[in-house]
Design an enzyme around this catalytic site. Sequence first.
Site, PDB file in Angstrom:
ATOM      1  N   CYS A 185       4.354  -6.676   8.623  1.00 25.29           N
ATOM      2  CA  CYS A 185       5.391  -6.214   9.553  1.00 25.29           C
ATOM      3  C   CYS A 185       5.535  -7.235  10.675  1.00 25.29           C
ATOM      4  O   CYS A 185       4.564  -7.840  11.105  1.00 25.29           O
ATOM      5  CB  CYS A 185       5.002  -4.857  10.146  1.00 25.29           C
ATOM      6  SG  CYS A 185       6.299  -4.150  11.186  1.00 25.29           S
TER       7      CYS A 185
ATOM      8  N   CYS B 196      -1.522  -1.498  15.996  1.00 23.84           N
ATOM      9  CA  CYS B 196      -1.323  -1.284  14.558  1.00 23.84           C
ATOM     10  C   CYS B 196      -1.934  -2.405  13.730  1.00 23.84           C
ATOM     11  O   CYS B 196      -1.671  -3.586  13.962  1.00 23.84           O
ATOM     12  CB  CYS B 196       0.178  -1.180  14.270  1.00 23.84           C
ATOM     13  SG  CYS B 196       0.568  -1.101  12.516  1.00 23.84           S
TER      14      CYS B 196
ATOM     15  N   SER C 111       9.060   6.169  16.595  1.00 27.01           N
ATOM     16  CA  SER C 111       7.735   5.921  17.161  1.00 27.01           C
ATOM     17  C   SER C 111       7.879   5.695  18.656  1.00 27.01           C
ATOM     18  O   SER C 111       8.162   4.584  19.092  1.00 27.01           O
ATOM     19  CB  SER C 111       7.111   4.689  16.500  1.00 27.01           C
ATOM     20  OG  SER C 111       6.876   4.936  15.138  1.00 27.01           O
ATOM     21  N   LEU C 112       7.707   6.743  19.399  1.00 29.15           N
ATOM     22  CA  LEU C 112       7.849   6.651  20.860  1.00 29.15           C
ATOM     23  C   LEU C 112       6.584   6.036  21.457  1.00 29.15           C
ATOM     24  O   LEU C 112       6.633   4.999  22.114  1.00 29.15           O
ATOM     25  CB  LEU C 112       8.122   8.045  21.436  1.00 29.15           C
ATOM     26  CG  LEU C 112       8.241   8.127  22.952  1.00 29.15           C
ATOM     27  CD1 LEU C 112       9.430   7.328  23.458  1.00 29.15           C
ATOM     28  CD2 LEU C 112       8.326   9.588  23.413  1.00 29.15           C
ATOM     29  N   ASN C 113       5.485   6.707  21.253  1.00 29.98           N
ATOM     30  CA  ASN C 113       4.157   6.142  21.546  1.00 29.98           C
ATOM     31  C   ASN C 113       3.834   5.849  22.993  1.00 29.98           C
ATOM     32  O   ASN C 113       2.776   5.279  23.284  1.00 29.98           O
ATOM     33  CB  ASN C 113       3.911   4.864  20.714  1.00 29.98           C
ATOM     34  CG  ASN C 113       3.883   5.159  19.230  1.00 29.98           C
ATOM     35  OD1 ASN C 113       3.729   6.305  18.839  1.00 29.98           O
ATOM     36  ND2 ASN C 113       4.044   4.145  18.416  1.00 29.98           N
TER      37      ASN C 113
ATOM     38  N   CYS D 171      -2.446   6.427   9.362  1.00 29.07           N
ATOM     39  CA  CYS D 171      -1.342   5.731  10.038  1.00 29.07           C
ATOM     40  C   CYS D 171      -1.828   4.465  10.712  1.00 29.07           C
ATOM     41  O   CYS D 171      -2.818   4.480  11.440  1.00 29.07           O
ATOM     42  CB  CYS D 171      -0.751   6.609  11.134  1.00 29.07           C
ATOM     43  SG  CYS D 171       0.095   8.039  10.531  1.00 29.07           S
TER      44      CYS D 171
ATOM     45  N   GLU E 145       0.815  -1.196   0.000  1.00 30.83           N
ATOM     46  CA  GLU E 145       0.000   0.000   0.000  1.00 30.83           C
ATOM     47  C   GLU E 145       0.853   1.250   0.000  1.00 30.83           C
ATOM     48  O   GLU E 145       1.900   1.310   0.644  1.00 30.83           O
ATOM     49  CB  GLU E 145      -0.883   0.010   1.245  1.00 30.83           C
ATOM     50  CG  GLU E 145      -1.622  -1.296   1.378  1.00 30.83           C
ATOM     51  CD  GLU E 145      -2.934  -1.168   2.082  1.00 30.83           C
ATOM     52  OE1 GLU E 145      -3.178  -0.123   2.702  1.00 30.83           O
ATOM     53  OE2 GLU E 145      -3.714  -2.117   1.986  1.00 30.83           O
TER      54      GLU E 145
ATOM     55  N   SER F 139      10.407   6.531   9.401  1.00 31.79           N
ATOM     56  CA  SER F 139       9.955   6.298  10.774  1.00 31.79           C
ATOM     57  C   SER F 139      10.320   4.876  11.182  1.00 31.79           C
ATOM     58  O   SER F 139      10.107   3.924  10.430  1.00 31.79           O
ATOM     59  CB  SER F 139       8.442   6.483  10.842  1.00 31.79           C
ATOM     60  OG  SER F 139       7.967   6.118  12.116  1.00 31.79           O
TER      61      SER F 139
ATOM     62  N   GLY G 267       5.215  -1.875   7.213  1.00 36.81           N
ATOM     63  CA  GLY G 267       6.543  -2.435   7.450  1.00 36.81           C
ATOM     64  C   GLY G 267       7.460  -1.575   8.281  1.00 36.81           C
ATOM     65  O   GLY G 267       7.184  -0.408   8.553  1.00 36.81           O
ATOM     66  N   GLU G 268       8.555  -2.206   8.694  1.00 36.79           N
ATOM     67  CA  GLU G 268       9.568  -1.527   9.497  1.00 36.79           C
ATOM     68  C   GLU G 268      10.806  -1.364   8.612  1.00 36.79           C
ATOM     69  O   GLU G 268      11.528  -2.331   8.345  1.00 36.79           O
ATOM     70  CB  GLU G 268       9.865  -2.382  10.747  1.00 36.79           C
ATOM     71  CG  GLU G 268      11.096  -1.983  11.533  1.00 36.79           C
ATOM     72  CD  GLU G 268      11.172  -0.492  11.864  1.00 36.79           C
ATOM     73  OE1 GLU G 268      10.286   0.027  12.540  1.00 36.79           O
ATOM     74  OE2 GLU G 268      12.153   0.154  11.418  1.00 36.79           O
TER      75      GLU G 268
ATOM     76  N   CYS H  19       3.346  -4.228  17.067  1.00 37.12           N
ATOM     77  CA  CYS H  19       2.815  -3.176  17.935  1.00 37.12           C
ATOM     78  C   CYS H  19       1.317  -3.444  18.113  1.00 37.12           C
ATOM     79  O   CYS H  19       0.623  -3.736  17.139  1.00 37.12           O
ATOM     80  CB  CYS H  19       3.053  -1.802  17.312  1.00 37.12           C
ATOM     81  SG  CYS H  19       4.804  -1.507  17.011  1.00 37.12           S
TER      82      CYS H  19
ATOM     83  N   CYS I 132       3.214   8.449   1.168  1.00 36.35           N
ATOM     84  CA  CYS I 132       3.580   7.537   2.262  1.00 36.35           C
ATOM     85  C   CYS I 132       3.913   6.173   1.652  1.00 36.35           C
ATOM     86  O   CYS I 132       3.105   5.585   0.941  1.00 36.35           O
ATOM     87  CB  CYS I 132       2.419   7.433   3.241  1.00 36.35           C
ATOM     88  SG  CYS I 132       2.759   6.319   4.620  1.00 36.35           S
TER      89      CYS I 132
HETATM   90  N1  SAH Z   1       7.032   0.774  11.158  1.00 41.39           N
HETATM   91  C1  SAH Z   1       7.394   2.128  11.261  1.00 41.39           C
HETATM   92  C2  SAH Z   1       6.742   3.000  10.226  1.00 41.39           C
HETATM   93  C3  SAH Z   1       5.311   2.717   9.882  1.00 41.39           C
HETATM   94  S1  SAH Z   1       4.104   3.077  11.103  1.00 41.39           S
HETATM   95  C4  SAH Z   1       7.097   2.654  12.645  1.00 41.39           C
HETATM   96  O1  SAH Z   1       6.392   1.991  13.392  1.00 41.39           O
HETATM   97  O2  SAH Z   1       7.583   3.719  12.984  1.00 41.39           O
HETATM   98  C5  SAH Z   1       4.005   4.851  11.018  1.00 41.39           C
HETATM   99  C6  SAH Z   1       3.453   5.492  12.285  1.00 41.39           C
HETATM  100  O3  SAH Z   1       2.092   5.136  12.501  1.00 41.39           O
HETATM  101  C7  SAH Z   1       4.202   5.051  13.544  1.00 41.39           C
HETATM  102  O4  SAH Z   1       4.579   6.169  14.311  1.00 41.39           O
HETATM  103  C8  SAH Z   1       3.166   4.243  14.308  1.00 41.39           C
HETATM  104  O5  SAH Z   1       3.373   4.331  15.689  1.00 41.39           O
HETATM  105  C9  SAH Z   1       1.888   4.884  13.870  1.00 41.39           C
HETATM  106  N2  SAH Z   1       0.722   4.032  14.000  1.00 41.39           N
HETATM  107  C10 SAH Z   1       0.642   2.698  13.866  1.00 41.39           C
HETATM  108  N3  SAH Z   1      -0.627   2.285  14.049  1.00 41.39           N
HETATM  109  C11 SAH Z   1      -1.375   3.380  14.284  1.00 41.39           C
HETATM  110  C12 SAH Z   1      -2.761   3.612  14.516  1.00 41.39           C
HETATM  111  N4  SAH Z   1      -3.630   2.613  14.497  1.00 41.39           N
HETATM  112  N5  SAH Z   1      -3.178   4.866  14.702  1.00 41.39           N
HETATM  113  C13 SAH Z   1      -2.300   5.897  14.662  1.00 41.39           C
HETATM  114  N6  SAH Z   1      -0.988   5.750  14.430  1.00 41.39           N
HETATM  115  C14 SAH Z   1      -0.527   4.498  14.254  1.00 41.39           C
HETATM  116 FE1  SF4 Z   2       5.228  -2.411  12.274  1.00 46.43          FE
HETATM  117 FE2  SF4 Z   2       5.254   0.245  12.563  1.00 46.43          FE
HETATM  118 FE3  SF4 Z   2       2.943  -1.128  12.716  1.00 46.43          FE
HETATM  119 FE4  SF4 Z   2       4.755  -1.321  14.664  1.00 46.43          FE
HETATM  120  S1  SF4 Z   2       3.621   0.530  14.062  1.00 46.43           S
HETATM  121  S2  SF4 Z   2       3.655  -3.029  13.723  1.00 46.43           S
HETATM  122  S3  SF4 Z   2       6.657  -1.237  13.506  1.00 46.43           S
HETATM  123  S4  SF4 Z   2       4.243  -0.929  10.923  1.00 46.43           S
END
Ligand code: SAH
Ligand code: SF4
Length: 410
Positions: free
Chosen positions: A167, A174, A273-275, A394, A117, A248, A218-219, A171, A160
């Site tokens: 992936c 996600c 991605s601190l989160n 995202c 995608e 990211s 993906g990462e 997380c 994007c």
């Molecule tokens: N894998 C990498 C890049 C793709 S995700 C990473 O995790 O950084 C891109 C961003 O989307 C990341 O900051 C992730 O924390 C955020 N993200 C993932 N799932 C999400 C969701 N359901 N809602 C909002 N942001 C999300």
């Molecule tokens: Fe993979 Fe990024 Fe989603 Fe985490 S947030 S599962 S690293 S795509």
Amino acid sequence: MLSPAVTASSQLVSLDAKNRLGGSPRFLFGMNTAELSNWMVALAQHRWRGKQIADAIYRQRIVDVEGITTLPKDLRQQIASQGWSVGRPELVQVFTSVDGTERYLVQGQSPDGLTVETVWMPEGDGGETGDQIGEPDPTGDVSTEAGREQGKRWDRATICVSSQVGCAVNCQFCLTAKLGLQRNLSPGEIAGQVVSVLDRHGVEVGKERLNLVFMGMGEPFLNYDNFMAAVRLLVEEVGLSPQRMTVSTSGIVPGIERFANEPPEIRPKLAISLNAPNDEIRSEVMPINRKWPIESVVDAVRGIRLRPRERITFEYVLLGGVTDQPEHTEQVARLMRRTGLPVKVNLIAWNPGPGIAYSTPAPEAVEAFRKALAKEDVPVYLRRPRGRDIYAACGQLKRTVEKQGTGTRN
Ligand code: SAH
Ligand code: SF4
């Protein structure tokens, strides 16, 4: 300039994708000028023929060997008869959001037929800055009227890009994680997403305000070599600026360490991605934190030689009741100060997905969080969700074909 395909419809369109990839395992798209030149020499041709091919596929965006008219006809025939095709990944389906965002399913170069995608966000969130709510963008990025004067519907745009199919990082919030890792994308498959989208929208490289964010499926740092090879193709062959690219990562420390050694001419900007406000909550929502806790990630980031005015972005997904509590803002602020780095925080209200049991905080709670962080002198931005209705926002990328809410498809 917009291609007719864009102006014609705001619905899901099954693009007329004849499978150019079928039957031919040898693809030009993905090879750089040096590789193409060596190959030409091996065919007893002039070295500069390689540059002609690179210009044709990356800058003129020609998608079949026959169309590379800078090459003599007999050479084109010879190449084709040896089973070579351009093999640029194709946009095979497009979903269009009510907000103008487009999400594409892109057919890669592998015979497995898996799609990834890619998302096009006109006038959108540059990703690296977040959309500004009442505050100027410190990078000086401003929208202009120039685009509209030229009859375009966007003044700046962000693409994007995905780096893997699925992936492995898992997380908990996600949707992409639900796929697991299906496979890595090749350099041509990563760069090809960009070139195909540029082509669809008639983007003139160098003239238009375009950002790339490697924030799709993906990462990227778990497919490091292919990811960086794709960046080199995009910089050196396509002509895009690495300073307008942001990658990211979920915090893959060995990847960040390698990234720190990339030359500034090709290194994109970095987002982490601190989160979560601390290791305890982060380990819960991002199990990868048990392997590489926050401090180890920050240590690795400190190894990067930043360009003037460059900042590290920390993305922070607000999960209702989990990461959005008032006491968390102070913890995040302290963490940001402790890094000693020029930072900014991008808040992202969680985008929902089926089968994921988190909740999206109310807009007031998001705003309260942003204000509290700003009060602590942390540069903070809110990322406006784009294309949520078509699962383009995202964390929503999972090759979802169903529509949600007001999304359109046919
Ligand atoms: N894998 C990498 C890049 C793709 S995700 C990473 O995790 O950084 C891109 C961003 O989307 C990341 O900051 C992730 O924390 C955020 N993200 C993932 N799932 C999400 C969701 N359901 N809602 C909002 N942001 C999300
Ligand atoms: Fe993979 Fe990024 Fe989603 Fe985490 S947030 S599962 S690293 S795509």
